[in-house]
Structure formats: structure tokens, C-alpha cells
Write a protein that holds these residues in place. Sequence first.
Motif, PDB file in Angstrom:
ATOM      1  N   LEU A 142      -6.105  -2.166   8.253  1.00 56.94           N
ATOM      2  CA  LEU A 142      -4.908  -2.870   7.346  1.00 56.94           C
ATOM      3  C   LEU A 142      -4.032  -2.668   7.022  1.00 56.94           C
ATOM      4  CD1 LEU A 142      -4.910  -5.923   6.004  1.00 56.94           C
ATOM      5  CD2 LEU A 142      -6.703  -5.028   3.746  1.00 56.94           C
ATOM      6  N   ASP A 143      -3.858  -1.269   6.211  1.00 51.51           N
ATOM      7  CA  ASP A 143      -1.947  -0.716   6.583  1.00 51.51           C
ATOM      8  C   ASP A 143      -1.150  -0.770   7.208  1.00 51.51           C
ATOM      9  OD1 ASP A 143      -0.161   0.614   4.992  1.00 51.51           O
ATOM     10  OD2 ASP A 143      -1.434   2.238   4.080  1.00 51.51           O
TER      11      ASP A 143
ATOM     12  N   GLU B 214      -1.830  -7.994   1.700  1.00 43.70           N
ATOM     13  CA  GLU B 214      -1.705  -7.067   0.409  1.00 43.70           C
ATOM     14  C   GLU B 214      -3.057  -6.887  -0.377  1.00 43.70           C
ATOM     15  OE1 GLU B 214       1.666  -7.866  -1.217  1.00 43.70           O
ATOM     16  OE2 GLU B 214       3.098  -7.850   0.676  1.00 43.70           O
TER      17      GLU B 214
ATOM     18  N   ILE C  53      -0.195  -4.447   7.685  1.00 45.40           N
ATOM     19  CA  ILE C  53       1.045  -4.360   6.994  1.00 45.40           C
ATOM     20  C   ILE C  53       1.885  -3.439   7.211  1.00 45.40           C
ATOM     21  CG2 ILE C  53       1.730  -4.322   4.458  1.00 45.40           C
ATOM     22  CD1 ILE C  53      -1.453  -4.349   3.574  1.00 45.40           C
TER      23      ILE C  53
ATOM     24  N   HIS D  89      -6.192  -5.530   0.290  1.00 40.14           N
ATOM     25  CA  HIS D  89      -5.955  -4.325   0.503  1.00 40.14           C
ATOM     26  C   HIS D  89      -6.367  -3.463  -1.225  1.00 40.14           C
ATOM     27  CE1 HIS D  89      -4.244   0.030   0.127  1.00 40.14           C
ATOM     28  NE2 HIS D  89      -4.411   0.128   1.312  1.00 40.14           N
ATOM     29  N   ASP D  90      -6.123  -4.230  -1.901  1.00 42.35           N
ATOM     30  CA  ASP D  90      -6.292  -4.433  -2.949  1.00 42.35           C
ATOM     31  C   ASP D  90      -8.297  -4.226  -3.481  1.00 42.35           C
ATOM     32  OD1 ASP D  90      -3.235  -3.372  -4.233  1.00 42.35           O
ATOM     33  OD2 ASP D  90      -3.538  -5.395  -4.818  1.00 42.35           O
TER      34      ASP D  90
ATOM     35  N   ASP E 222      -9.213  -1.287  -2.071  1.00 41.53           N
ATOM     36  CA  ASP E 222      -8.873   0.026  -3.122  1.00 41.53           C
ATOM     37  C   ASP E 222     -10.723   0.190  -4.029  1.00 41.53           C
ATOM     38  OD1 ASP E 222      -6.844   1.721  -2.218  1.00 41.53           O
ATOM     39  OD2 ASP E 222      -5.627   0.790  -3.517  1.00 41.53           O
TER      40      ASP E 222
ATOM     41  N   TRP F 267     -13.004 -10.412   8.260  1.00 44.10           N
ATOM     42  CA  TRP F 267     -12.724  -9.188   8.838  1.00 44.10           C
ATOM     43  C   TRP F 267     -13.129  -9.128  10.245  1.00 44.10           C
ATOM     44  CZ3 TRP F 267      -9.113  -4.773   8.386  1.00 44.10           C
ATOM     45  CH2 TRP F 267      -8.806  -4.470   9.207  1.00 44.10           C
TER      46      TRP F 267
ATOM     47  N   GLN G 283      -8.940   0.375   5.999  1.00 44.72           N
ATOM     48  CA  GLN G 283      -8.293   0.014   4.920  1.00 44.72           C
ATOM     49  C   GLN G 283      -6.154   0.677   6.542  1.00 44.72           C
ATOM     50  OE1 GLN G 283      -7.934   2.551   1.570  1.00 44.72           O
ATOM     51  NE2 GLN G 283      -7.498   0.558   0.367  1.00 44.72           N
ATOM     52  N   ARG G 284      -7.102   1.650   6.099  1.00 49.16           N
ATOM     53  CA  ARG G 284      -6.003   2.731   7.306  1.00 49.16           C
ATOM     54  C   ARG G 284      -5.814   1.091   8.208  1.00 49.16           C
ATOM     55  NH1 ARG G 284      -8.723   7.668   6.690  1.00 49.16           N
ATOM     56  NH2 ARG G 284     -10.011   6.888   8.362  1.00 49.16           N
TER      57      ARG G 284
ATOM     58  N   THR H   1       2.442   2.219   3.481  1.00 53.94           N
ATOM     59  CA  THR H   1       3.487   1.367   3.769  1.00 53.94           C
ATOM     60  C   THR H   1       4.851   1.584   2.851  1.00 53.94           C
ATOM     61  OG1 THR H   1       1.840  -0.818   4.195  1.00 53.94           O
ATOM     62  CG2 THR H   1       4.398  -0.786   4.173  1.00 53.94           C
TER      63      THR H   1
ATOM     64  N   PRO I  39       0.597  -1.381  -0.348  1.00 56.11           N
ATOM     65  CA  PRO I  39      -0.310  -0.068  -0.110  1.00 56.11           C
ATOM     66  C   PRO I  39       0.605   1.192  -0.150  1.00 56.11           C
ATOM     67  CG  PRO I  39      -1.095  -1.179   1.838  1.00 56.11           C
ATOM     68  CD  PRO I  39       0.578  -2.036   1.460  1.00 56.11           C
TER      69      PRO I  39
END
Length: 624
Positions: free
Chosen positions: A504-505, A471, A508, A474-475, A478, A456, A501-502, A284, A281
Motif C-alpha cells: 500500500l505504501d 492514506e 501511495i 494505511h492508518d 497502523d 484489498w 501495508q508495504r 512515502t 505514510p
Amino acid sequence: MQKLAADSGLDARLFHQAFISFRKYILEMTSLPADLHIILNDICCGTGHIDDVYPYFMRHAKQIFPMLDCMDDLRKISDLRVPANWYPEARAIQRKVIFHAGPTNSGKTYHAIQRYLAAKSGVYCGPLKLLAHEIFEKSNDAGVPCDLVTGEERTFVDPEGRAAGHVACTIEMCSVTTPYEVAVIDEIQMIRDPSRGWAWTRALLGLCAEEIHMFTTGEKVEVHNYQRLTPFSILDHAVESLDNLRPGDCIVCFSKNDIYSISRQIEARGQECAVIYGSLPPGTKLSQAKKFNDPDDPCKILVATDAIGMGLNLLTLMRKGEKQMETISTSQALQIAGRAGRFSSKFKEGEVTTMHRDDLPVLKEILSHSVDPIEDIFVSLSQVDGLYFVCSIDDFKFLADMIQHIPLNLRSRYVFCTAPINKKQPFVCTSFLKFARQFSRDEPLTFDWVCRHISWPLAPPKNIKDLVHLEAVHDVLDLYLWLSYRFMDMFPDTALIREIQRELDDIIQQGVRNITRLIRASDTTVTDPLQAQSNRHSQTGRGTGSTNFLTGSRGQRGQRASGQMMDSSLASRLVRDGLLTPDLLQQLQREWSKDQKQDNSTHARGWKQKEPEEGFLKWRFTAT
């Protein structure tokens, strides 16, 4: 008849298909229309001419090829000549185009951005979300309010959501109707890219800006040439061993597998390294880049894929790059190697080399070639239509085939087919399919629905497989955000999705910081590219001419290991990771052999040493 048919839009291929179909229709029909029956009868009796069949042939052809009825409209739609005229707003103003020409690290982007910041309004168009984020932050830090627009994100600095005078965006998202004082088009050479070049063509021809920094339709053009701000040289020696890395070095790999292996070997030597590759991401990537660039951070080595060749203004301390044996283009090599040595950093001179000495002449040869010129594209853009080409639609067709069976209206189907997804990720493709199915049922894709789909909350990765899956998730998020800006009613929970998503970032990032531990915990063996290439050189008779060499994390490449060459066994991995030295290994071997002789009577369960075969040392566990 074929000539007449061509005038009606029936080319040779379609004519042949229509002819076969028409003949079959006449021969196999038990009852023909009366008018056609009479014409055929007249021809057989000699009172008619074969050309009399033509109207009936065309009537049949239009039944099997309905588009023949609207060929004039199709010709107009398919006429892609003079694309500059597609943008009347841009043609209505006299634009000034400034082309910044020069090698990497010559200040091209710096000067363009300075003019962008000084303007009353401006737009920055970049190839990557990462670069758009960088300009967004740089602009706001300089006191110039700037919004951010990417396919998946809209960030307005104004609390009430009013548009700022400046905007940083990915190039596909730039507006060709909003007036600006200054526009910056980054990485203009991408205009030749078969898949994404259309976006640069659109921006170059369509932006409504008084001043465009990067050549086009008869407008006034200034060319600013730049020289590198720091010297740049190719070393006469290769790195040979990871033991020879120095602070500020960057190893450029060409696969994610090599990233894992190299980073693990570097950290086994007690050095901390940052890791950057394409599927991480943006947050990252930025975090790892800042870590590497921070002079107070102990991380002094960067391991990255060749993707860093584009826009790595973040990476200021690079000096060396590794090149694998597959040949890359001169343009790619210059993009990657040119990142070495950055102006205003402590490394005033850029140095580039290869990991293996046999690759160094190849790198020098590649860098000695001149880059294919692209100036003619800019100079003649509006005059010679032949310099345009239709972009590749392979990805579009891939997605179209995937959702062909799903009932969607034409507009929705088209939008889904333009979604930017990584088709190499099975989980992303599966999610895309599920999104389309849910959409076709007219059922909104809610936050709860997405959470169930991605399972989740997600735990931190325990191995590389887990990291790769995160990853992909995350896509998928997106993709949800991208679709939410096209179908707001059907993808309603953007704020909640952005929030997870934040999170998850962060997960990662935690995984990347512990990437060595993840590699160690992985079930699959990560191939050592240095060992593999060393073996390949030996097998092809290049280099030293000897096959018994050990590549270990504590030894120099080419150091003989008592005539025995280690493979990918446990023993060799322990040596490679610095957990065992060759001397200790030999001592253990002697002690184990001695114990085996003393314990030959034990057969219930135990270890047996297998005699070395062809220079390889192996161990075998047997149960008797």
C-alpha cells in the motif's frame, strides 16, 4: 452539616445533589426506615436536633455516590505531586543531564546523536515515527546495531530477536526500566504540549540512563549552547509569483488543499516538485524527502505543510516558505523558517520570505518576538508541583464515547481508548469501532477479515479522493499493528498485514508521484490559494488598489489581463495551468464572437457567449 460532609469527600456540588435527592427521598417515600422516622419525629417534637439527621443523610449520599466509601484510596490515587518518585529505578542512579540549547540548524541534534552512537548502549526518543526511522537507519549505517520500536512496529537487527544495545523509538514507547548509558530526548519543548506532553515528562523523569541529552530532579546538569551554523535572513521582497521559484526552494502551506493546488501549478510550469504532508505514510515522506535532497534528481522544489517544522533534518535545501494570513506563534515560525539553509549543503545561507508582499511585515513582526521561556519548567521541575498540569484527555474521551455501548472489560476498554487514531478520518473511526466489536465477540481479527473490511487488493488512485482513502487505509493497518502488540492473540496476522501495508505504501508513493494528474482528474475543484489571497487583498483595499488582476501560472502576480479578472471558470483554470495565455484567450474570444454573429440562425444546440459582467469572463452552454 455541609462542613462535616466535606470532610467525608462531599464537595459543594455533590452535597447539593445529595441534599436534593435526600429531601425527595424523605418527602416521597410512603414508608421510611423506623430509625429515621423516629429521629425526624423527635426533631418535630423539639426533643431532637437537626444535626441528628447527619448520619442518615450520609448513608443516603453513599448510596447515590458509592465512591464516598473509598475516598481515602481515591485521594492517594489522585495525588499527582512529586511525579519524580514514580520512577524509583531512575532515582536510584545519579544521572547527568545535558541540555542542548540553540536555534534550528545549530548542530544540537548532531552532537547529541554523536554521543549516542559512541555509547555502549543508548535510546533515542523522538516525536515522530519518521525521526525514529531516520536514527534507526543512521545508527545501523554507522555500524552501531540499533533496533526500532514504535507503537506499530518492532524491528530487531538481530536475526534471533535479541535486543540490540541501541534503540530508536517514538517517545511514548521508551522503556523506563531498561538501563542505558546515553538517552537522547528530541524536541524537549513538547513537554508543554497539552495532549502529548506527558510522554516527554515520563521520559525526562523516568529514563534509567547515566547520561540524558536534552533538566530535572536535582541531578547534575550541563547546558550546551549552540549558534546557527549557517546565516539566516528574512528577505525584503516576497516571492509574488510561482514563476520566481528557484531550485532548492520550499513552499510551506497550511492545508492539504493548498498543497494540491500549488504542486499542480508548479508542475504546469514544467518544474518537478516533491510533496510532503502529515497524513502520508513514513515511507512515502522519506521517499519524497530523498528525492528533493538528491542533487542528481530533477526535482528541485518542495511543497510541504507546516508539519515540516519538526525534525526536518532530512530537508537540507529549503530557502523560502509561504505563510498564510492566519497568525502562527513565534515558536512555530522559528521552527519552520529555521529549516532554511542547512550546514554542509550547497545553500550556505538560509532565506525566508512570504508568497505575498502584504504578508511579509506580519512574518517579520512574528519573528521579532521572543519565545516564551520554558527554562523554569526544567529548573523547578522537582521543586514546584504547580508547574505540572494534567494532560488533555479529549481524544481518550472521544474514543471512550465511541465504544461505550460495546461490552469490553476495563483493561481492554482502556487500551482501546489509548489507541492513536486520526479521529478526523471517518473510515478510520468506523474501522476502530468494527475492531472493538469483533474483539468483544472474542473473534480474532484475521488477515482475511481485514482484507474484506478494507476491500484489498486496492487499485492505484485515480483522483485525490482515492489517494485520501488509501492514506486512511494505511492508518487502519497502523491501528491493527498497534493493537497487535497489546492483544497478540486477537490480532494474530501482523506479518501479513505488514506485507500488504508495504504494498500500500508503494501504491501511495505512486499516487504522490502523479499528484498533478490526480488533481486534474478530481471531481471537486481545488481552490487556488494564491488567487484567493490575491482577491482578498484586493477586496480589503490593500496592495495595488485595483481589482482587475490575473494570477496565472505563466504571468507575474499583478499583471493586468486587459481589464478583465479571471475567476474559477474553465478559461481561468486553463490560463492558470499554463495551457492558455491571456492573449490567446482574447483571440479565441474575438473569433468566437465572430462565429456567433455568423451563426445566429442556429438554435438547435450550441454555445452562447455571455457578456462580461463586472470584469469577469464566463462561458455558458445552453440547449434549446
